[in-house]
Design a protein around this motif. Structure first.
Motif, short mmCIF file in Angstrom:
data_model
loop_
_atom_site.label_atom_id
_atom_site.label_comp_id
_atom_site.label_asym_id
_atom_site.label_seq_id
_atom_site.Cartn_x
_atom_site.Cartn_y
_atom_site.Cartn_z
N ILE A 237 0.84 -1.20 0.00
CA ILE A 237 0.00 0.00 0.00
C ILE A 237 0.88 1.25 0.00
CG2 ILE A 237 -1.60 1.34 1.42
CD1 ILE A 237 -3.00 -1.24 2.12
N LEU A 238 1.96 1.22 0.79
CA LEU A 238 2.86 2.37 0.83
C LEU A 238 3.47 2.62 -0.55
CD1 LEU A 238 4.79 2.08 4.18
CD2 LEU A 238 2.93 3.61 3.54
N LEU A 239 3.89 1.54 -1.19
CA LEU A 239 4.50 1.69 -2.51
C LEU A 239 3.49 2.24 -3.51
CD1 LEU A 239 7.35 1.08 -3.49
CD2 LEU A 239 6.44 -0.97 -4.57
N LEU A 240 2.27 1.76 -3.41
CA LEU A 240 1.20 2.22 -4.29
C LEU A 240 0.97 3.72 -4.10
CD1 LEU A 240 -0.94 1.14 -6.30
CD2 LEU A 240 -2.51 1.01 -4.37
N PHE A 241 0.81 4.12 -2.83
CA PHE A 241 0.57 5.54 -2.55
C PHE A 241 1.72 6.40 -3.06
CE2 PHE A 241 -2.91 4.66 0.39
CZ PHE A 241 -3.68 5.79 0.20
N ALA B 81 0.45 16.31 -6.34
CA ALA B 81 0.17 16.64 -4.95
C ALA B 81 0.65 18.02 -4.55
CB ALA B 81 0.80 15.58 -4.03
N MET B 82 1.07 18.85 -5.53
CA MET B 82 1.64 20.14 -5.11
C MET B 82 0.61 21.01 -4.39
SD MET B 82 2.44 22.09 -8.69
CE MET B 82 2.36 21.05 -10.10
N VAL B 83 -0.66 20.93 -4.80
CA VAL B 83 -1.68 21.75 -4.13
C VAL B 83 -1.87 21.33 -2.67
CG1 VAL B 83 -4.10 22.43 -4.15
CG2 VAL B 83 -2.82 22.39 -6.28
N PRO B 84 -2.21 20.06 -2.39
CA PRO B 84 -2.41 19.70 -0.99
C PRO B 84 -1.15 19.83 -0.14
CG PRO B 84 -2.45 17.75 -2.37
CD PRO B 84 -2.51 18.93 -3.28
N ILE B 85 0.03 19.55 -0.71
CA ILE B 85 1.25 19.68 0.09
C ILE B 85 1.45 21.14 0.47
CG2 ILE B 85 3.77 19.67 -0.13
CD1 ILE B 85 3.51 16.90 -1.36
N ILE C 103 -0.01 10.29 2.49
CA ILE C 103 -1.39 9.79 2.57
C ILE C 103 -2.38 10.94 2.75
CG2 ILE C 103 -2.91 8.18 3.79
CD1 ILE C 103 -0.63 6.33 4.02
N ALA C 104 -2.05 11.86 3.66
CA ALA C 104 -2.97 13.00 3.85
C ALA C 104 -3.15 13.81 2.56
CB ALA C 104 -2.49 13.87 5.00
N PRO C 105 -2.07 14.13 1.82
CA PRO C 105 -2.27 14.87 0.57
C PRO C 105 -3.21 14.17 -0.40
CG PRO C 105 0.03 14.90 1.15
CD PRO C 105 -0.64 13.98 2.12
N PHE C 106 -3.15 12.84 -0.41
CA PHE C 106 -4.00 12.07 -1.33
C PHE C 106 -5.48 12.36 -1.05
CE2 PHE C 106 -6.48 8.25 -2.26
CZ PHE C 106 -6.19 8.07 -3.60
N PHE C 107 -5.85 12.33 0.25
CA PHE C 107 -7.26 12.56 0.57
C PHE C 107 -7.60 14.05 0.55
CE2 PHE C 107 -6.37 8.37 2.34
CZ PHE C 107 -7.38 7.65 1.72
N TRP C 108 -6.63 14.86 0.96
CA TRP C 108 -6.88 16.30 1.01
C TRP C 108 -7.12 16.87 -0.40
CZ3 TRP C 108 -4.50 19.23 5.59
CH2 TRP C 108 -5.11 20.47 5.72
N VAL C 109 -6.37 16.37 -1.35
CA VAL C 109 -6.53 16.90 -2.71
C VAL C 109 -7.93 16.59 -3.24
CG1 VAL C 109 -5.66 14.94 -4.06
CG2 VAL C 109 -5.30 17.24 -4.89
N ILE C 110 -8.47 15.42 -2.84
CA ILE C 110 -9.83 15.08 -3.27
C ILE C 110 -10.81 16.07 -2.64
CG2 ILE C 110 -11.62 13.31 -3.19
CD1 ILE C 110 -9.34 11.23 -3.10
N VAL D 119 -6.31 15.37 -8.86
CA VAL D 119 -7.09 14.13 -8.68
C VAL D 119 -7.10 13.31 -9.97
CG1 VAL D 119 -9.38 13.19 -8.24
CG2 VAL D 119 -8.52 15.07 -6.84
N VAL D 120 -7.31 13.99 -11.11
CA VAL D 120 -7.33 13.27 -12.38
C VAL D 120 -5.96 12.62 -12.63
CG1 VAL D 120 -7.61 13.50 -14.88
CG2 VAL D 120 -9.10 14.78 -13.34
N VAL D 121 -4.89 13.39 -12.38
CA VAL D 121 -3.55 12.84 -12.58
C VAL D 121 -3.33 11.64 -11.67
CG1 VAL D 121 -1.09 13.33 -12.28
CG2 VAL D 121 -2.55 15.02 -13.36
N MET D 122 -3.77 11.74 -10.41
CA MET D 122 -3.58 10.63 -9.48
C MET D 122 -4.37 9.40 -9.92
SD MET D 122 -3.47 12.15 -5.68
CE MET D 122 -2.29 13.39 -5.19
#
Lengths: 276, 303
Positions: free
Chosen positions: A108-112, A121-125, B28-35, B277-280
């Motif tokens: 799962i870690l590798l997938l993420f 992820a630049m926006v959420p980061i 992990i948090a960025p993944f859900f936060w971006v959604i 999200v689309v890219v992910m």
């Protein structure tokens, strides 16, 4: 006879074609080999006449450029310490402890980590770093890199630790060592080559990167060399080519040295396979 | 089943904690936060910076709006541009050129092999900013090395970054990334027993026949691995920004650069998040496929 003649011509044809492709790869780099030593370098290619180190003097006198190298070092070393320590502990736990679903966790870690790329992820980061009040700090850059590189580092190290027989630590524990002692005194020295590879890989990744510091940092005195070089040629109107060429060379040096070190010590294919 | 283990469960969790925290916060948090952000009109400045409204699927509707989908500088055109970029620079460029090089390197003199490998790997390991600047100089209209060569050969010089920006980043990405495919295929080819090729030589097979009937079929698994990895990397690569900044007039604005412009130049975080999200999702398809291939191979099923 003719068939050997055919093989012979194939070899010649392949050699010519390979040489041509080699030239295609070399051409953009040739300029970069000569220009740093040419005090009158322009974007054009010319053999330095005379050969001189004056450009490096210009770099050493430019405080913005030098601070960039220092910042790169701070961010890379900081990130490497977190990645090295975090990955070693975590992958040891994944390899040796009875936590249920370990291999699922690893996958799962590798997938993420492959789904959450820097560009997606630049926006959420940015928002997370902004939310915890770390915008425009070196710590932010270090933390973000450490988080991003850790999954791959753990995956590599876990493979490595799995290949080491458990009997080493077991015999230490039979002799009375605690699990933590067995880890520090017995396992750690054996794992060290794997840690070296992961650490070098993390250092090179952070040292060379551009996007994360570019979006998280504001003030010019915190910029790493990658952002400094970019601002030198994109914002300054006409780029100061002599400064840029010598600066780029200095900045590339650690990457080349570490690469040579790893390929001498472990063979470059290992290093090659893990560059992400 | 009870088995002796070296670390207790508690120590194991403690050992996992530091890495887990960092990965949790920044992967992990960025993944859900971006959604979540993609359903809001969050911006960098103004009222919606602090107090964004929930806008539902509005951002996605604006991305996939049929009226503007093919307009330059809009999401759709950037997506199409990205697909072309990946197909040409990764699949055709990096994989095919890497394969060709790896095959030829099997039968060229050792010294030529070393030199070629060294320059290709140099293109791959040097930091991206340095590489981009070297190309900037290489393609320069007035003094660039490329125009110097063109003139020496009797061709007119070109203003490459202005006239052919898309082809410039395609060639650039091919040049930058071919080393990986070359090394992967090189080690795959050299793991084939030499007797296979010797037998073919005795039978009088040409190099192309050997490649088609022995080389390629035996390294099929490596080809799949290579294609997935380089496609994913090229799809997410931000480096062309350093060469062209996405211009001129958005003609090199692949999705990572488009995301950057929408979020950090236009300050529209909600829409930028929707692109993320689309890219992910696209990344997810590739990553799942990759893990599936890897697991099959680990179980001994030859892919």
């Amino acid at each position: 006879m003719t068939r050997y003649l055919g093989l012979y011509f194939t070899r010649i044809g392949f050699s010519v074609a390979t040489a041509l492709i080699g030239v295609f790869f070399a051409l953009p780099l040739v300029w970069f080999i000569f220009a740093p030593f040419n005090p009158r370098a322009e974007l054009g290619l010319s053999i330095p006449e005379p050969f001189s180190l004056a450009n490096f003097e210009t770099v050493f006198q430019n405080s913005f450029a030098m601070r960039g190298l220092w910042n790169s070092l701070v961010q890379s070393v900081g990130g490497v310490i977190l990645v090295g320590a975090g990955a070693t502990l975590a992958s040891y736990a994944l390899s040796r402890s009875p936590i249920p679903g370990k291999s699922v966790i690893a996958y799962i870690l590798l997938l993420f980590s492959s789904v959450v790329s820097g560009s997606a992820a630049m926006v959420p980061i940015f928002l997370i770093i902004n939310g915890i009040g770390l915008i425009d700090t070196q710590v932010a850059v270090i933390l973000v890199f450490a988080g991003g590189l850790l999954p791959t580092a753990m995956f590599i190290l876990r493979d490595f630790i799995d290949s080491i027989p458990k009997s080493y630590e077991e015999s230490a524990m039979v002799a009375g060592a605690s699990p933590v002692q067995a880890f520090f005194d017995v396992a750690l020295p054996v794992i060290r080559p794997g840690i070296v590879v992961v650490v070098v890989w993390a250092f090179v990744s952070i040292w060379g990167s551009f996007l994360i510091p570019f979006i998280l940092l504001r003030s010019s005195e915190k910029m790493p060399a990658s952002v400094a070089i970019y601002s030198f040629y994109s914002e300054a109107g006409t780029p100061i080519v002599t400064l840029l060429a010598a600066y780029s060379l200095l900045y590339s040096l650690p990457v080349v040295i570490l690469y040579l070190f790893v390929s001498w010590k472990f063979g470059f294919r290992f290093f090659g396979g893990i560059k992400a | 089943m009870k088995s002796f283990s070296l670390l207790s469960r508690g120590t194991g969790v403690a050992f996992l904690a530091p890495a887990g925290l960092l990965i949790g916060a920044f992967v992990i948090a960025p993944f859900f936060w971006v959604i979540y952000v993609s359903f809001t009109n969050r911006s960098l400045l103004g009222r919606t910076a602090l107090d964004p409204d929930f806008v539902g699927l509005a951002n996605y509707f604006s991305l996939f709006d049929a009226a503007t989908f093919f307009t330059r500088a809009e999401f759709g055109s950037s997506l199409i541009l990205t697909i072309q970029f990946v197909l040409l620079s990764a699949v055709v460029g990096q994989a095919a050129l890497g394969m060709l090089l790896a095959w030829m390197l099997q039968s060229v003199p050792k010294s030529l092999k070393h030199v070629t490998e060294t320059v290709a790997i140099g293109a791959w390991i040097l930091p991206e900013v340095v590489i981009a600047f070297a190309w900037f100089a290489f393609l320069d209209y007035e003094n660039g090395t490329l125009n110097m060569i063109m003139e020496a050969l009797g061709f007119p010089p070109g203003d490459w970054l202005l006239s052919f920006p898309f082809w410039a980043i395609v060639v650039f990405n091919t040049w930058r990334g071919t080393a990986f495919s070359m090394m992967l295929f090189n080690s795959a080819f050299s793991s084939i027993p030499p007797s296979y090729f010797q037998a073919a030589d005795v039978a009088g097979a040409s190099s192309w026949q050997k490649f088609r009937d022995i080389g390629l079929p035996l390294i099929r698994g490596h080809v799949v691995t290579d294609l997935i990895l380089i496609t994913m990397w090229s799809f997410n690569v931000f480096t062309p920004f350093l060469l062209t900044s996405g211009g001129p007039s958005y003609r090199t604005e692949i999705l990572p650069i488009y995301t950057y412009r929408i979020a950090f130049r236009d300050f529209d975080f909600g829409k930028g998040a929707a692109v993320g999200v689309v890219v992910m999702l696209i990344n997810l398809v590739f990553a799942l496929f990759y893990l599936w291939v890897m697991r099959r191979r680990a179980k001994g099923v030859v892919a």
